[in-house]
Design a protein around this motif. Structure first.
Motif, mmCIF file in Angstrom:
data_model
loop_
_atom_site.group_PDB
_atom_site.id
_atom_site.type_symbol
_atom_site.label_atom_id
_atom_site.label_comp_id
_atom_site.label_asym_id
_atom_site.label_seq_id
_atom_site.Cartn_x
_atom_site.Cartn_y
_atom_site.Cartn_z
ATOM 1 N N HIS A 154 1.354 -1.717 -7.736
ATOM 2 C CA HIS A 154 0.734 -1.505 -6.423
ATOM 3 C C HIS A 154 0.749 -2.831 -5.675
ATOM 4 C CE1 HIS A 154 -0.926 2.437 -7.755
ATOM 5 N NE2 HIS A 154 -0.968 1.839 -8.933
ATOM 6 N N LYS A 155 1.027 -2.775 -4.372
ATOM 7 C CA LYS A 155 1.215 -4.013 -3.615
ATOM 8 C C LYS A 155 0.348 -4.048 -2.365
ATOM 9 C CE LYS A 155 6.087 -4.263 -4.998
ATOM 10 N NZ LYS A 155 7.478 -4.164 -4.535
ATOM 11 N N VAL A 156 -0.095 -5.241 -2.065
ATOM 12 C CA VAL A 156 -0.771 -5.462 -0.776
ATOM 13 C C VAL A 156 0.092 -6.417 0.040
ATOM 14 C CG1 VAL A 156 -3.055 -5.127 -1.775
ATOM 15 C CG2 VAL A 156 -2.114 -7.442 -1.591
ATOM 16 N N PRO A 157 0.024 -6.318 1.348
ATOM 17 C CA PRO A 157 0.817 -7.248 2.167
ATOM 18 C C PRO A 157 0.256 -8.667 2.118
ATOM 19 C CG PRO A 157 -0.433 -5.726 3.561
ATOM 20 C CD PRO A 157 -0.694 -5.321 2.146
ATOM 21 N N TYR A 158 1.128 -9.610 2.392
ATOM 22 C CA TYR A 158 0.656 -10.970 2.652
ATOM 23 C C TYR A 158 -0.196 -10.962 3.928
ATOM 24 C CZ TYR A 158 3.619 -13.474 -0.752
ATOM 25 O OH TYR A 158 4.185 -13.979 -1.887
ATOM 26 N N LEU A 174 -7.995 -7.871 -4.662
ATOM 27 C CA LEU A 174 -9.174 -7.425 -5.400
ATOM 28 C C LEU A 174 -9.549 -5.997 -5.017
ATOM 29 C CD1 LEU A 174 -11.411 -10.620 -5.248
ATOM 30 C CD2 LEU A 174 -10.131 -9.744 -7.214
ATOM 31 N N ASP A 175 -9.503 -5.723 -3.728
ATOM 32 C CA ASP A 175 -9.872 -4.376 -3.273
ATOM 33 C C ASP A 175 -8.950 -3.334 -3.893
ATOM 34 O OD1 ASP A 175 -11.861 -5.506 -1.764
ATOM 35 O OD2 ASP A 175 -10.801 -5.342 0.157
ATOM 36 N N LEU A 176 -7.663 -3.616 -3.839
ATOM 37 C CA LEU A 176 -6.711 -2.644 -4.395
ATOM 38 C C LEU A 176 -6.853 -2.552 -5.915
ATOM 39 C CD1 LEU A 176 -4.462 -0.629 -3.805
ATOM 40 C CD2 LEU A 176 -2.806 -2.490 -4.019
ATOM 41 N N ALA A 177 -7.094 -3.710 -6.541
ATOM 42 C CA ALA A 177 -7.285 -3.707 -7.998
ATOM 43 C C ALA A 177 -8.443 -2.796 -8.388
ATOM 44 C CB ALA A 177 -7.510 -5.129 -8.512
ATOM 45 N N GLY A 178 -9.527 -2.866 -7.611
ATOM 46 C CA GLY A 178 -10.657 -1.996 -7.877
ATOM 47 C C GLY A 178 -10.317 -0.528 -7.671
ATOM 48 N N GLN A 179 -9.577 -0.280 -6.608
ATOM 49 C CA GLN A 179 -9.229 1.116 -6.285
ATOM 50 C C GLN A 179 -8.365 1.753 -7.367
ATOM 51 O OE1 GLN A 179 -7.381 1.395 -2.359
ATOM 52 N NE2 GLN A 179 -8.930 -0.021 -1.577
ATOM 53 N N ASP A 185 -15.182 -11.962 -8.529
ATOM 54 C CA ASP A 185 -15.134 -10.629 -7.922
ATOM 55 C C ASP A 185 -14.111 -9.711 -8.594
ATOM 56 O OD1 ASP A 185 -16.982 -11.661 -6.199
ATOM 57 O OD2 ASP A 185 -15.569 -12.033 -4.565
ATOM 58 N N LEU A 186 -13.437 -10.225 -9.599
ATOM 59 C CA LEU A 186 -12.394 -9.422 -10.260
ATOM 60 C C LEU A 186 -13.019 -8.176 -10.890
ATOM 61 C CD1 LEU A 186 -9.291 -10.043 -10.807
ATOM 62 C CD2 LEU A 186 -10.012 -10.685 -13.109
ATOM 63 N N PRO A 187 -12.424 -7.002 -10.680
ATOM 64 C CA PRO A 187 -12.990 -5.804 -11.306
ATOM 65 C C PRO A 187 -13.018 -5.948 -12.830
ATOM 66 C CG PRO A 187 -11.291 -5.208 -9.686
ATOM 67 C CD PRO A 187 -11.234 -6.697 -9.866
#
Lengths: 367, 367
Positions: B133-137, B148-153, B183-185
């Motif tokens: 899963h990727k988030v943009p720069y 972090l947000d995506l990691a949690g999701q 803050d890491l899940p």
């Protein structure tokens, strides 16, 4: 806080290591070995041309190695009379076996080998969740028919055979290997580990069409070419199988100095011939030392000799320990009945003299 | 006859490779590059003491390397003020990332990274069946909060962050990384790739307790130490995590010459300081060349500079191709909007002079 759990497969694996290295043993003992005869390294050394190539290449170590090992692959293809697409260069046979097992084995897939054969292959099979099935050695040699029979029974995806064999030094003639291919169950791939091929009589090395889809051959620069520390070897096989490695291998994983050294070593076949002669003489020297100490040297097509103690595994383990205490690093087969033997690597005369002096001392200690 | 089928996971993987090496490009073009500025290699070179150590160690290449890289591990532990059990030496960060992913990721497990970050990490994740899963720069930097947000999701098992970043050269301050850890899940492990750490300002390098179970740091001798071709790097982490590597790694996989070279390189911190100064000056030199050609140099904490063309990915790709045609090997980010940039590695003045001469020619060709 604890670490996140490992994935289920690695979590299920033991924390043990396949081999304890001689450096680790030396640190435990607090002294260096006087004779390093345990890892089938080639103390006759590397081609001076290869050494020079490696020293020269050090100046370029700031550059990544060629991810395709192009020049070496081309030279190996010429050397073996195959196409470059038949060859993949990797981080020694250990590294190549790991990639091969990963490529072919899903968890639960059956793999067949011999009980007492190369532990690092077994380590990789376990590491990818394969189901390892073993047949006993027969007359101190791997047993092709038993391997084939079991492979058929369990539906083996991989069948491992080292020819010549490690740890016994025995070998099969080329015709036996070719017949194995003919009788191999459909869907099985023969993993033909030829790490010691350059020490074997030519009658042990089969002619196999490079595009034969039933087999992959493993070769190395670690043994006859004297470059164990360089971590470079290669596999020969069907182009589609070879291309499969590119899906998962560590593409820039081969050391640049190793690439240069291997190419130069391959091009120095005169040196190789000299090493082959020295190793053959060293086998005789080991056998002579053995017989004068009441041990029996088994015939060998490798750069080591299995010495039969005529006793059992406990005795041989004690003998290995006694030799190590006396500064002589040797190893031995892991399972009965092979473990009545100790395994001694060929080496230059200074190392043989140490063995000659200390073997009787070790034997005397055991009584 | 056809080859036996690959296991399902490798069978599902593309046959593509993560990077095409400069040697392959040179063979395609039929000529060598005049400037090798594409792989973030360190043309300022290796410590002369490391070079000497490697040339000396060639004589021992017939021996396998120490499977535990004991001496280097001890020296690294002293260097970082951690215990030897916090360190594992491996075949470069590429190799270590592969082992880490294998250790942590079962098929389907979620992994989070940034879109455009290190492709070889993604290659390993795909290779072990992870769900990437990727988030943009964000502002040309990796975005900790979004990661972090995506990691949690998605319940990520691994969260990858390179600091400093490749391919943009940006960096976060130590406090940002430390806050990420806080803050890491639960259940996530931060993979902190610090390949370029030695080029970064000290404010970019967080103090992290070596036994912190939430993070593993990756370091290498490929970049600042100028030993890319040696394939040697290391990871720092919780002892239980580090011990996990022993379950699956290729124990004798590190080249013996690389071990000797890395140890000597580590012990030559004066050389490192000199390289750091040369790289800093080279960044300025690249920026100066860029600005005189209408490009914008992004701030960099690495040994490369991302040059913003002010245009789009197609333009930058054409520019990379034009430069390569002119004998200048550079690379570029793979995804928008990062791919408006080209990436130029720091290098000695002879290489910079080539860039200075040929960049305007390439730009003029594009019109």
């Amino acid at each position: 806080m604890t670490i996140p759990p490992f994935a289920p497969l690695p979590a299920s694996l033991p924390a043990t290591v396949p081999f304890v290295g001689p450096e680790t043993l030396q640190r435990r003992m607090g002294q260096d070995f006087a004779a390093r005869l345990g890892a089938n390294e080639n103390g006759f050394g590397t081609s001076p041309r290869a050494l020079q190539a490696m020293r020269d290449e050090a100046a370029n170590i700031w550059q990544y190695g060629d991810a395709t090992s192009h020049d070496l692959t081309q030279a190996l293809a010429r050397h073996h009379g195959v196409a470059p697409g038949n060859i993949i260069v990797g981080e020694g046979i250990d590294g190549l076996l790991g990639v091969l097992v990963r490529l072919m084995i899903a968890p639960g897939d059956a793999v067949v080998t011999s009980d007492g054969a190369y532990p690092t292959f077994n380590y990789h099979v376990a590491g990818f969740g394969g189901a390892l099935h073993k047949v006993p050695y027969r007359d101190d040699a791997e047993d092709p028919q038993a391997l084939l029979d079991l492979a058929g029974q369990v539906g083996a995806r991989l069948v491992y055979l080292a020819n010549p064999d490690n740890p016994m030094g025995s070998w099969h003639k080329a015709g036996v290997i070719r017949q194995m291919l003919e009788d191999l169950p459909a869907g099985s791939l023969l993993v033909l580990d030829e790490a010691y091929a350059e020490f074997a009589p030519s009658e042990a090395i089969p002619q196999i069409a490079p595009d034969d889809p039933r087999v992959i051959r493993m070769r190395t620069f670690s043994k006859a070419y004297g470059m164990a520390g360089a971590r470079i070897g290669y596999a020969i096989g069907h182009p589609e199988l070879i291309a499969g490695f590119d899906r998962i291998r560590n593409h820039f994983g081969v050391n640049r100095i190793a690439q240069a050294g291997a190419l130069a070593a391959l091009q120095d076949q005169d040196w190789l011939a000299q090493v082959q002669a020295l190793v053959a003489a060293s086998r005789d020297r080991i056998a002579d030392i053995a017989v004068r100490n009441g041990l029996t040297a088994l015939p060998s097509a490798t750069n080591f000799v299995a010495l039969d103690t005529g006793r059992d595994g406990d005795y041989a383990r004690d003998l290995v320990a006694a030799l190590q205490d006396l500064g002589v690093f040797v190893r031995m087969p892991g399972v009965a009945p092979l473990d009545r033997c100790i395994r001694v690597s060929c080496a230059p005369e200074d190392q043989m003299a140490v063995l000659e002096e200390r073997l009787p001392v070790a034997l005397a200690k055991l009584g």
